[in-house]
Design an enzyme around this catalytic site. Structure first.
Site, PDB file in Angstrom:
ATOM      1  CB  SER A  32      -7.172  -4.803  -2.833  1.00 39.90           C
ATOM      2  OG  SER A  32      -7.934  -4.406  -1.741  1.00 39.90           O
ATOM      3  CG  ASP A  72      -6.914   2.282  -1.828  1.00 40.37           C
ATOM      4  OD1 ASP A  72      -6.080   2.059  -0.945  1.00 40.37           O
ATOM      5  OD2 ASP A  72      -7.464   1.384  -2.471  1.00 40.37           O
ATOM      6  CG  HIS A  97      -4.512  -1.034  -0.334  1.00 39.24           C
ATOM      7  ND1 HIS A  97      -5.628  -0.528  -0.978  1.00 39.24           N
ATOM      8  CD2 HIS A  97      -4.705  -2.378  -0.269  1.00 39.24           C
ATOM      9  CE1 HIS A  97      -6.449  -1.522  -1.288  1.00 39.24           C
ATOM     10  NE2 HIS A  97      -5.917  -2.652  -0.870  1.00 39.24           N
TER      11      HIS A  97
END
Length: 820
Positions: A602, A175, A242
């Site tokens: 996600s 990520d 994220h």
């Protein structure tokens, strides 16, 4: 000019990455380069060279092993000799190959060399969070039975969360990096790091080895220098948010009183809070390079992770061929090494055929809602309350004292009607807007520009009316804005038109728990079936895949072995850790939030990754396919009203929407039976896809020496891959079709009997042979057949159902779809 990257794989896995090149915000310059690729280029671009398995199988001769190593070494040496700084990555742990800057002619030449499986341009993939960061909400909750001898923590909605111990389990996450200072990554009360861990904590200017601990045990980053000398990724530290959010959702330590400025308050916790985290930073603000993704897979295999979680991938319109897909390639080799790979399905729903990351060795996850909502209501003069959905921290009076106007009524004399209704810039009269709350028509996105237009004219608030308000709460900071349906908007418009001086107010957000119905499948969650299936089934065998791909329309690999997505999990308005210096999401005068609310597949992916880690911790000898089977066959298909799970448009969800259903947390720990998808299943899948035996043995180190592709490699065989779901394609209503499955008894009860029940739609007869399975011992394997027979000569639409094996204690459900 920017040089493009090209990857070369040399050993295990049979896939090339499609030349996608999509960033967070759409196509990049790399996509333009792709359009011109077929005409040839004399400038260097980054290619991936894939050469198959890094280690030969136990049945491979010493001469073959030596030959494979020589092929790789000689090819790599030839590139380095010609271009000393050309090689960006070498892959040597889980598979063989390298990424290097080459001209198109050089790439073509390399593709013809011995031992090369494929050569393809380095793609840029994207994170699977929805398109706008204004999709913010709260934390999800996962149910767990009280008999698992674990502590329970109250989530914001009052449902207990998974906390089963998984301290020896390591979740690797590819990520945007991690914010190590977050309390979700503290290692209090955790034991020593497992001795089998071989990873590292890479250092940088803003990240030291002391940032790792017994929770965050590894942190790597992958820097691919650009032609101008710049480096996009130079630290494991998360600068996007994220990666930290995903890591906390998968394995965050319990943190009480977490919230987004009071919204969604509760205990933030990961699905497997006892598991360790290893972060592999492969993404930046510009996207995720395929060459870096492959390097991370290669390292993770050597490091010793148990589960890999990837909340990223291609867009559905740019799906790569199997042989060009870095995620499919890396996942293939990871699964060969016993690592469970979990990926997000993508956010290009609700159209059919949009699911990505659908290779049969990947556990693919769609997104659903939870039973909590964020209300920001509209109060009209006279006290009528109209429910809206949003996250805002409005400071307006709670009583309706602000003048209300429909944007169309403020249209300029020479203005466009559509522009005025949609509150577009320079479409409304300032004197009619100033000091008022404005009702604006709106679509799904670009509401910030509408707010800017209203505020520039002195407006004090906005009510958005949209065709489908959906279930995701957008965040507007301190600005008084909310979203509601056109139906409710008409009630407001009627009030405006019937009142001389209409007034209103927009109230700040309140958190509503026990919201019903939940779960529902959210609109953005990508849907099945995997595209290309029908075309692929028209041919009895494909031609051998191209070994070199520079210019080719994006196509979709066949996926007739299984339903996709496999499973659904919470992915709407999820509260989880955030980077600690993000002033862009901070309220005025307040410190940046330590937790944030996001939506997307996600967010659903790490929920399943955490559950997979918990299952692995309790069953360390289980294969990735056994873990996947346990998760799929114990899914739920009902919501909190006791009705079938629906979509957020109120239609009944099908396996194309959510696979087997909503993930559960206790079921996978005690599945009763599992479907183990063996190496030969995957190899036969590659046979059907068009690879020959020589290519397959180069790709897979576990290919048996005597392996040969089936002589009759047709569509029916793919349905016989031992997957926990069943997919039948090209069912014409004229002939029956049979599939075979093998189940393994993991009930631990010794002698046990399971009985089959079938849920079949009209127009289809489904028979299970035998309809009883009598196991005499644990780990025993038994086979059964399922016969699908038409009861009508011309079925009009795809048919869905299930085969379920039950006894007094267990329920093992396999969904099926019959494609007509």
């Amino acid at each position: 000019m920017r040089m493009k990257n090209i990857f070369v794989f040399m050993s295990s896995g049979t896939f090339l990455l499609l030349l996608i090149i999509i960033s967070f915000h759409g196509p990049t310059k790399a996509a333009d380069d792709h359009q011109n690729a077929g005409r040839g280029s004399r400038r260097d671009r980054l290619y991936i060279v894939y050469m198959g398995s890094a280690a030969a199988s136990s049945t491979t001769s010493d001469d073959d092993i030596s030959s494979l190593r020589d092929d790789h070494a000689q090819l790599l040496s030839s590139v380095v000799t010609r271009k000393p700084n050309a090689v960006v990555h070498t892959y040597k742990h889980g598979f063989s190959g390298f990424a290097a800057r080459l001209t198109d002619e050089e790439a073509r030449s390399i593709a013809s060399k011995p031992g090369v499986v494929s050569v393809f341009l380095d793609p840029i993939l994207k994170l699977h969070t929805t398109h706008s960061w204004d999709f913010l909400k709260y934390q999800t909750a996962l149910k767990i039975d009280s008999n698992l001898n674990s502590n329970n923590y109250d989530a914001a909605d009052g449902v207990s969360l998974v906390t089963a111990d998984g301290s020896d389990t390591i979740i690797g996450i590819l990520d945007t990096g991690i914010w190590p200072e977050s309390e979700s990554f503290n290692d209090q009360d955790m034991g020593p790091i497992p001795s089998r861990w071989k990873g590292t904590c890479m250092k940088s200017d803003d990240f030291s080895s002391s940032n790792c601990n017994r929770k965050l045990i590894g942190a790597r980053f992958y820097s691919t220098p650009e032609s101008d000398g710049t480096i996009e990724i130079d630290s494991p530290r998360d600068t996007v948010g994220h990666g930290s959010h995903v890591a906390g959702t998968a394995a965050g330590t319990p943190v009480s009183d977490a919230s987004y400025y009071g919204v969604a308050a509760g205990t933030a916790i990961g699905g497997s809070p006892g598991s360790r985290i290893a972060m592999y930073k492969v993404c930046s603000e510009g996207g995720c390079r395929g060459s870096d993704i492959l390097a991370a897979f290669d390292d993770a295999i050597a490091d010793g992770v148990d589960v890999l979680s990837l909340s990223l991938g291609s867009a559905s319109g740019f799906q790569p061929e199997l042989s060009n897909d870095p995620i499919a390639i890396g996942a293939f080799h990871a699964v060969e090494q016993g690592i469970t790979v979990v990926c997000s399905a993508g956010n290009d729903g609700p159209d059919p055929g949009t699911v990505v990351n659908a290779a049969p060795w990947i556990l693919t996850v769609g997104a659903t809602t939870i039973d909590r909502d964020f209300e920001s209501d509209v109060v009209l003069g006279g006290g009528t309350v109209v429910k809206g959905r949003a996250i805002n921290f409005s400071k307006l009076e709670k009583s309706p004292v602000y003048p209300l106007i429909y944007a169309l009524s403020a249209r300029k004399a020479d203005g466009n009607e559509h522009s005025a209704r949609y509150c577009e810039e320079d479409s409304m009269e300032a004197e009619k807007i100033k000091g008022k709350i404005v009702l604006c028509d709106s679509g799904d996105y670009w509401r910030s520009s509408q707010i800017d237009a209203v505020t520039s004219l002195g407006g004090v608030g906005v009510i958005f009316q949209v065709e489908n308000p959906g279930v995701v709460a957008s965040t507007y900071g301190e600005f008084p804005a909310t979203v509601l349906s056109f139906k409710d908007g008409q009630e407001i418009l009627s009030y405006i038109n019937s009142t001389r001086n209409p007034v209103t107010t927009v109230q700040p957000t309140v958190t509503v728990t026990k919201y019903k119905p939940a779960p529902t499948v959210v609109y953005f969650s990508a849907r099945g079936p995997a595209s290309g299936t029908r075309n692929i089934l028209k041919a009895s065998k494909l031609a051998s895949p191209l070994r070199f791909l520079i210019s080719q329309e994006s196509t979709h690999f066949p996926n007739v072995a299984c339903l996709q997505p496999d499973i659904a999990a919470p992915g709407v308005n999820i509260l989880a850790p955030w980077i600690g210096n993000d002033s862009s999401v901070a309220l005025e005068g307040k410190d940046p939030p330590l937790y944030n609310v996001l939506s997307g597949t996600s967010m659903s992916c790490p929920h399943v990754s955490g559950i997979a880690a918990t299952v692995k911790a309790q069953n360390p000898a289980w294969s990735p396919s056994a873990i996947r089977s346990a998760i799929i066959t114990t899914a739920s298909q009902t919501d909190n009203l006791g009705a079938p799970i629906s979509t957020d448009k109120n239609s009944t969800a099908t396996p194309y929407d959510y696979g087997a259903g909503e993930v559960t947390t206790t079921g996978p720990l005690q599945p009763g039976l599992v479907y183990e998808t063996g190496t030969v299943d995957y190899l036969n899948y590659l046979c059907y896809y068009g690879y020959n035996v020589s290519q397959i043995k180069t790709i897979s180190k576990t290919a048996p020496k005597e392996f040969a592709c089936p002589k009759d490699s047709n569509a029916d065989y793919i349905s016989n891959i031992n997957y926990p779901s069943i997919a039948i394609s090209n069912f014409n209503g004229k002939a029956s079709k049979n599939v075979t499955r093998t189940v393994t008894n993991v009930a631990g009860d010794g002698e046990i009997i399971f009985t089959a029940t079938v849920d079949a739609p009209s127009g289809l007869t489904v028979k299970v042979i035998p309809d009883k399975l009598h196991f005499s011992k644990n780990n025993q394997k038994l086979n059964y057949q399922v016969v699908f027979s038409p009861t009508t000569s011309s079925p009009k639409e795809d048919m869905f159902g299930s085969v379920t094996w039950t006894n007094a204690k267990y329920k093992v459900r396999s969904p099926f779809v019959v494609d007509v």
